[in-house]
Design an enzyme around this catalytic site. Structure first.
Site, PDB file in Angstrom:
ATOM      1  N   LYS A  60       2.585   4.486   0.959  1.00 32.31           N
ATOM      2  CA  LYS A  60       2.983   5.194   2.314  1.00 32.31           C
ATOM      3  C   LYS A  60       2.872   6.482   2.274  1.00 32.31           C
ATOM      4  O   LYS A  60       3.570   7.326   1.190  1.00 32.31           O
ATOM      5  CB  LYS A  60       4.651   4.964   2.883  1.00 32.31           C
ATOM      6  N   GLU A  67      -3.048   7.372   8.687  1.00 32.82           N
ATOM      7  CA  GLU A  67      -2.292   8.541   8.335  1.00 32.82           C
ATOM      8  C   GLU A  67      -3.097   9.673   8.423  1.00 32.82           C
ATOM      9  O   GLU A  67      -4.300   9.780   7.740  1.00 32.82           O
ATOM     10  CB  GLU A  67      -1.494   8.651   7.107  1.00 32.82           C
ATOM     11  N   GLU A 118       0.996  -1.225   0.073  1.00 30.13           N
ATOM     12  CA  GLU A 118      -0.079  -0.085   0.012  1.00 30.13           C
ATOM     13  C   GLU A 118       0.807   1.306   0.019  1.00 30.13           C
ATOM     14  O   GLU A 118       2.213   1.268   0.446  1.00 30.13           O
ATOM     15  CB  GLU A 118      -0.856   0.118   1.236  1.00 30.13           C
TER      16      GLU A 118
END
Ligand SMILES: [Zn+2]
Ligand SMILES: [Zn+2]
Lengths: 351, 554
Positions: free
Chosen positions: B228, B278, B226
């Site tokens: 970052k 995030e 995935e």
């Protein structure tokens, strides 16, 4: 008579026109009285030098036996006359052999204290206040922010750090004459019994202190040590050595620095010191006031340092006081307090 | 307080992380409860003090000292708290009154009224030593900088016994000063403290950086990838408390509760559970650069205007808890499926899924990493820092276990810069010039500093640079040396960095993220080093810089 007729400042240092001698002259002169062996006070090349036995010995160690045309040793408390001016040396408590110079002439008494500190120091005779009309003092730490803590407590910080980081060498920056030996004596008084290592630059002076009966325990040369010996050991070196190649042989050292300047955080940080030890061989703010008042003087002359503050205090205390703005002193302190810039020679030179 | 102050003083000079931990642990070992607990609270930021202004401190010292001597002293020392701490006249010469413990000080400052402040402060200063006065003045003026994070202080607590820092982190949110039960547990004298916090932090799982050599041993089929994202790693937790009310918290990677800075996000979390993701700023569905997020972080007050201008958002990586069920022992793919279902059930919320990046071989993944825009990241590609590799069967483990998760960052930017200043390092490096300030050429033909780096080189290179610095010094400022840096003579360094941001703190107008020395270019004359225009071009997106908010960013 006016005291200036007995002693006044000249570009070479303090000069007595009556006695025709200088005190701690910064350039070669015919006749010099030297208060102590630090290089800003004791220079080579004078015609004749009068000082304590220890100061003369120290000068010979530093400059060679022919450092002056002739020498005369004067014990503390003994009075002699030089061209009619009475000269007596009294302990200054600064380093081994350090003296205050008391001059008397036609009822006028002037004391040149050189560098001094009251309080106890196992490496030299204690400071003794001397009655006088004019007291001449330095003011290196002449601001009310300088109140030196108990040196035993400061030494405790070093010994505690050794206990907490027993695998790391503790590198202590200290001036080669006086401070280095005092740090060793303080560590001994604090119960540290292991051998203490010194940099080659302080080997002979340290041996001289020991030969004078000052108990320093087992002192070894750092350059002869194996890295394994140095884990958890105290290594004393000149401040300039802490940042040159010499320091690299020690694994992961804690860098300490023994100086009155360590009181000011910005100063300590500027040097990258990790363990500042506020250990000074100079009078602090309270000491300066006590020393001045203890002489009963009516007039204070301040040679160098924080002259404005000390003169301001003296005026408030009802004394006559003035700064002499003398240059050339305080350089050994500057080396302890400032950067390695005083030693601009090739840093590659080892030990 | 004097012993705590002595610790703070020592910490302020100790550069090493391990050295700090040992100093703090040593203090905890020798200081009794509750004093050490209040110290822990002070170091973790859990204390709230009535703050004093510099003006009050000046008034107090003016009543006690001569104005000329104060002025000379302040001028010499340069720091008000320190000057006052050193000058403060101890009553009756030396101080022999019992020094007040920190607990008494905390109590005094949290209960007194504003009018009592001068008298209370003066009486405390009378009873402390120089270091104690310094620490107190720094604490109450909010300017204590000792380089200790909450995480570091908790690590020191853990080191008192056999706990791990993560175990301390787990119980921390339910604890309050002076933490007696925590110390008892850490020292093996007591039970694990019961936390009644319904929304505690769970230690996060971190990845190792992958090296080229690692790929040979890894099978692409075992992994999922995935993006970052270049934001802040957060954990968002929501749960119902004993009283039935919902508690929502946002934690940083280290377990710091950052909910107060993001009330908009906390309100918007509409389900019970714990998300790993995030934190990003999204505008019209587009992820903004870290630079923009930084602008929101820099602002102290969280106003509705700030929230509207910098809307925070969570891009979810993982689901640790769902409706009270702990999913952390399940394989990644199972957790991922639960996360996808959760996201589908809550559309339009302030969180979305971080998409998986399809790949069949490491070459395909390398291509995606090199060009995220055409591999699914689209317009958000600039906020992609690289890719994450996660074993499909990996449980969610605290810390940084080696093997299950890897991070594979994009190649960094590089620039050729000229060494301008070098500073001595600390510890092992204290005799080396190891911190470098470097610059690039500005349009006026002068070098302008653009960053500082102190790693990236080998020991042999460090020795070479050190020799260069010592032989080419043109100026000294304390531990700093300025070295020759003319177009003809000097040292060119290839500097690698992760990103650029506008900065008003730097003369160049920019700041580098994570700069490090990639290579020494002894072969290159300084005149051929890069120019400021090159960096300006890399910065791009000039519209960010023209926003008023961006200009205020520090
Ligand atoms: Zn001296
Ligand atoms: Zn001197």
């Amino acid at each position: 008579m006016r005291p200036e007729e007995l002693l006044h400042s000249t570009p070479q240092g303090l000069y007595s026109p009556v006695g025709d001698f200088h005190v701690d002259p910064t350039r070669p002169v015919k006749r010099a009285i030297v208060t102590h062996g630090h290089s800003d006070h004791a220079r080579a090349g004078h015609g004749a030098v009068l000082a304590t036995r220890e100061t003369l010995d120290i000068m010979a160690i530093r400059y060679g036996d022919d450092f002056a045309g002739s020498t005369q040793a004067l014990p503390y408390g003994e009075r002699i006359e030089v061209n009619g001016v009475g000269v007596t040396l009294h302990p200054a408590g600064h380093i081994l052999g350090s003296a205050q110079v008391a001059l008397d002439y036609k009822g006028c008494r002037i004391v040149v204290s050189g560098d001094y500190k009251p309080g106890t120091d196992p490496t030299c005779a204690p400071f003794e206040p001397v009655a006088c009309d004019v007291f001449i003092s330095e003011a290196t730490f002449g601001l009310p922010v300088f109140r030196h803590p108990d040196p035993a407590e400061e030494t405790r910080k070093l010994l505690d750090s050794l206990a907490l980081f027993p695998e790391r060498a503790h590198l202590v920056g200290a001036y080669a004459l006086g401070k280095a030996q005092r740090v060793i004596a303080l560590a001994r008084a604090g119960g540290h019994e292991r051998p203490i290592y010194v940099h080659g630059a302080m080997e002979r002076l340290t041996a001289y202190y020991a030969a004078q009966g000052i108990a320093l325990g087992e002192v070894r040369l750092a350059r002869e040590a194996k890295p394994a010996d140095l884990a958890g050991a105290i290594i004393v070196c000149p401040p300039s050595a802490m940042t040159d190649l010499w320091a690299r042989k020690f694994p992961d050292p804690v860098t300490a620095f023994a100086s009155g300047w360590m009181r000011i955080r910005a100063r300590a940080r500027q040097h990258g010191v990790e363990l500042p030890l506020i250990i000074s061989d100079h009078a602090d703010w309270d000491d300066l006031q006590d020393a001045v008042l203890a002489t009963g003087c009516s007039e204070l002359w301040v040679t160098h340092g924080q002259e404005d503050a000390l003169v301001h205090w003296a005026l408030l205390a009802g004394l006559r006081a003035r700064p002499l703005h003398m240059v050339g002193y305080g350089e050994e302190e500057a080396e302890t307090g400032a950067d390695v810039a005083v030693e601009p020679s090739a840093p590659e030179r080892l030990v | 307080m004097n012993r705590f102050a002595a610790l703070l003083d020592r910490l302020a000079y100790e550069p090493r992380r391990n050295g700090k931990i040992r100093l703090i642990a040593d203090y905890f070992r020798h200081e009794p409860d509750p004093e050490r607990g209040w110290a822990l609270a002070a170091m973790t930021g859990a204390l709230t003090f009535r703050h004093a202004k510099a003006g009050l401190i000046r008034e107090l010292i003016a009543e006690r000292t001569d104005p000329v001597l104060f002025a000379l002293s302040y001028d010499y020392v340069g720091d008000l708290s320190e000057t006052v701490a050193l000058m403060w006249p101890a009553p009756h010469g030396r101080n022999d009154m019992a020094a007040p413990p920190l607990s008494v000080i905390v109590d005094a400052f949290s209960t007194m009224g504003r009018s009592e402040l001068p008298a209370v402060l003066a009486s405390l200063l009378d009873r402390l030593d120089e270091t104690g006065r310094w620490a107190l003045l720094k604490l109450i003026t909010g300017s204590l900088r000792i380089g200790v994070s909450a995480r570091l202080a908790k690590t020191a607590v853990a080191s008192l016994g056999t706990l791990t820092p993560d175990e301390v982190e787990l119980v921390w949110p339910g604890l309050a000063p002076p933490y007696e039960e925590l110390f008892a547990w850490a020292e093996g004298r007591g039970e694990r403290p019961q936390t009644d916090d319904p929304a505690p932090f769970r230690p996060v799982m971190l990845a190792h950086a992958i090296e080229d050599a690692d790929f040979a041993a890894l099978d692409p089929a075992d992994f999922r990838a995935e993006w970052k994202w270049d934001g802040i790693r957060v954990q968002a937790v929501r749960a119902a408390g004993a009283d039935g009310r919902h508690v929502t918290r946002l934690y940083s990677r280290t377990g710091e509760d950052i909910s107060p800075a993001f009330p908009d996000l906390a309100e918007a979390l509409g389900f019970d559970g714990a998300l790993d993701g995030e934190l990003l700023i999204l505008r019209e569905g587009r992820v903004q650069s870290f630079n923009v997020l930084q602008q929101r972080l820099n602002r102290k007050a969280v106003s509705p205007k700030l929230i509207a201008e910098f809307p925070a958002h969570i891009r979810a990586y993982d689901l640790l808890i769902e409706a009270g069920e702990d999913l952390r022992d399940l394989p990644f793919t199972t957790r991922r499926a639960r996360l996808e279902a959760l996201a589908a059930a809550h559309p339009g919320m302030r969180f979305d899924l971080s998409p998986l990046v399809p790949f069949a071989s490491w070459e395909e993944l390398a291509a995606a990493r090199a060009d995220p825009a055409s591999h699914g990241a689209g317009a958000d590609a600039e906020a992609v820092e690289g890719v994450m590799l996660k074993r499909a069967d990996s449980p969610y483990l605290p810390g940084r276990p080696k093997g299950p998760w890897w991070k594979w960052k994009r190649d960094p930017h590089t620039v050729d810069a000229v060494l301008m200043y070098a500073q001595r390092g600390h510890g092992k490096r204290s005799s080396f010039y190891s911190d470098y300030t470097f610059g690039v050429w500005a349009p006026d033909g002068e070098l302008v500093p653009v960053g500082k780096a102190y790693f990236g080189f080998t020991d042999a290179e460090l020795a070479e640079i050190d020799r260069f610095v010592r032989r080419n010094t043109v100026n000294r400022f304390g531990p700093v040396r300025e070295v020759t840096h003319t177009p003809e003579e000097g040292l060119v360094m290839e500097v690698a960095f992760e990103g650029l941001a506008r900065s008003t703190r730097h003369r160049s107008g920019l700041a580098m993220r994570f700069p490090r020395i990639a290579r020494l270019r002894w072969d290159k004359p300084p005149g051929e080093a890069d120019r400021l225009e090159t960096l300006e071009r890399m910065l791009g997106a000039p519209e960010d810089a023209s926003r008023p908010a961006a200009r205020r960013a520090r």
